[in-house]
Scaffold this active site. Structure first.
Site, PDB file in Angstrom:
ATOM      1  CG  HIS A  72       1.412  -7.786  -5.943  1.00 36.22           C
ATOM      2  ND1 HIS A  72       1.731  -6.770  -5.081  1.00 36.22           N
ATOM      3  CD2 HIS A  72       0.133  -7.564  -6.346  1.00 36.22           C
ATOM      4  CE1 HIS A  72       0.702  -5.942  -4.974  1.00 36.22           C
ATOM      5  NE2 HIS A  72      -0.300  -6.413  -5.735  1.00 36.22           N
ATOM      6  CE1 TYR A 200       8.243  -5.242   0.469  1.00 38.47           C
ATOM      7  CE2 TYR A 200       8.723  -5.057   2.810  1.00 38.47           C
ATOM      8  CZ  TYR A 200       8.113  -5.702   1.759  1.00 38.47           C
ATOM      9  OH  TYR A 200       7.341  -6.827   2.012  1.00 38.47           O
ATOM     10  N   PRO A 292       7.989  -8.312  10.667  1.00 38.30           N
ATOM     11  CG  PRO A 292       6.497  -6.549  10.873  1.00 38.30           C
ATOM     12  CD  PRO A 292       7.548  -7.300  11.616  1.00 38.30           C
ATOM     13  CE  LYS A 296       9.414 -14.901   3.250  1.00 39.79           C
ATOM     14  NZ  LYS A 296       8.653 -15.345   2.079  1.00 39.79           N
ATOM     15  CE1 TYR A 383       7.053 -10.215  -1.243  1.00 38.48           C
ATOM     16  CE2 TYR A 383       8.572  -9.352   0.405  1.00 38.48           C
ATOM     17  CZ  TYR A 383       7.342  -9.330  -0.219  1.00 38.48           C
ATOM     18  OH  TYR A 383       6.373  -8.431   0.195  1.00 38.48           O
TER      19      TYR A 383
END
Ligand code: APR
Ligand code: PHB
Length: 392
Positions: A72, A200, A292, A296, A383
């Site tokens: 991704h 998200y 979450p 990580k 990220y």
């Protein structure tokens, strides 16, 4: 029994450390209190930073991951009626690999079995001893027989509820913790993901996350009250609430179906300091927990494993015992940066009650971090994963 490294716990941390040590000729024994089936039954996040991907390749267990992992280059943040794609590849040159933790654990279990290196499942009453007086050993019971494993070092890879951290005298350890006033209701379904990348969402009704395990298996989460019971959430109720929280153009793509797993998990930030106590080293969830939101947990465990693996190699193969003395310092620098990012992503995307000032700050954060290259780059580089610190 004697070995060089006793590893408590056969989750991702323990199995990955055991595989790396075995491949460089360092003897190790893994002690796991559950059965392999129980360990594999845990549903956990599935976003691998490039550091973990590289470590899996170094461990020689990446064939299935390389074939089935989904690369991704970005993900979407949706709030205030707008969608913002964080283009990690363009901003950092890196991507992440979507590949379930269950698959990581399965691959590592298979490698352990193929290597013939010892692992004791259903090991009961595991207890580390002597790690502060230079005589480390681990006692346990296996098939009703009491056992003692003499060792040079103990790796506490036994998770948040394990015995290792609890075996440290209270005056030698500090805990830092933040418990969040909500949980995540997760659902796994054999339905096609709603988008090609993760989404998200911050919605006034609460946070939502659209993730996946494969092109035919999806993972969804809804922020929920800690008072909620999973049995109160029928599949229909879940799908309806999810569709309500999603932006309309994305909700229109939702393919629903029967859940194959549903559960509620609390959210917590937690760090134990230090992470080294004589010959005992805390690794992964045994030392720290993250909410979450930033994906990580597994990735932090991986960077601890990387650090301990290289420090143990130094001590046992290169006469560099000094490296082990730096384990905690090196790990905690990266742990706290991941704790910060996970906390920040959680505050950015969840709905908090009765906090008008906080809600305005949240909206300003959402606007600023998605409207500047600097803001988007900050999100992207955290990220994809901050660099591992060299152990030298
Ligand atoms: N004796 C032996 N084994 C134990 C004991 C004990 N007293 N207590 C716990 N264990 C085992 C658990 O059964 C589990 O298999 O230790 C293992 C710890 O694994 P995890 O909890 O998965 O922790 P870790 O390997 O550090 O992986 C971190 O897992 O929990 C997720 O979000 C977390 O993704 C992150 C990853
Ligand atoms: C998941 O796929 O389970 C997942 C992905 C990203 C997160 C959390 C969980 O931030």
């Amino acid at each position: 029994m004697k070995t060089q490294v006793a590893i408590i716990g056969a989750g991702p941390s323990g199995l990955l450390l055991g595989q790396l040590l075995h491949r460089c000729g360092i003897d190790n024994v893994i002690l796991e209190r559950q059965t392999p089936q129980y360990v594999l039954g845990r549903i956990r996040a599935g976003v691998l930073e490039h550091g973990l991907v590289n470590l899996m390749r170094e461990a020689g267990v990446s064939a299935h991951m390389d074939e089935h992992g989904l690369e991704h280059d970005g993900f979407t943040l949706a709030f205030q009626g707008r969608c913002h794609r964080v283009d990690m590849k363009a901003l950092t040159g890196k991507s992440v690999l979507v590949y379930g933790q269950t698959e990581v654990t399965r691959d590592l279990m298979a490698a352990r079995q193929a290597s013939g290196a010892p692992v004791y499942y259903e090991a009961a009453d595991v207890q580390p001893h002597g790690f502060l007086d230079g005589k480390p050993r681990v006692t346990f019971t296996h098939q009703g027989k009491p056992m003692t494993l003499e060792c040079d070092y103990i790796a506490g890879c036994d998770g948040f509820h394990g015995v290792s951290r609890k075996s440290v005298p209270q005056e030698r350890i500090r805990h830092f913790e933040r418990v969040y006033p909500f949980g995540w209701l997760g659902l796994l379904s054999d339905t096609p993901p709603i988008e090609d990348e993760l989404v998200y969402v911050n919605n006034p009704r609460g946070f939502a996350l659209c993730s996946m395990r494969s092109p035919t298996r999806s993972r969804y989460y809804l922020q929920c009250s800690l008072a909620e019971q999973v049995q109160d959430w029928s599949d229909d109720r879940f799908w309806t609430e999810l569709a309500t929280r999603l932006p309309e153009d994305i909700a229109g793509k939702l393919v629903t179906g029967p859940s194959i797993e549903k559960s509620i998990a609390p959210l917590r930030s937690f760090v134990a300091e230090p992470m080294k106590f004589g010959n005992l080293f805390l690794v992964g969830d045994a030392a720290h927990i993250v909410p979450p939101t930033g994906a990580k947990g597994l990735n932090l465990a991986s960077s601890d494993v990387y650090t301990l693996y290289h420090a143990l190699r130094g001590a046992l193969l290169d006469g560099r015992a000094d490296l082990l003395e730096r384990y905690s310092e090196i790990c905690l620098r990266r742990v706290w940066k991941a704790e910060r990012f996970s906390w920040w992503m959680t505050t950015l995307l969840h709905t908090f009650d009765d906090d008008p000032f906080g809600r305005r700050i949240q909206r300003a954060e959402q606007d600023y971090y998605t409207s500047t290259r600097a803001g988007l780059t900050t999100i992207a580089e955290n990220y994809v994963g901050l660099p591992y610190e060299a152990v030298i």
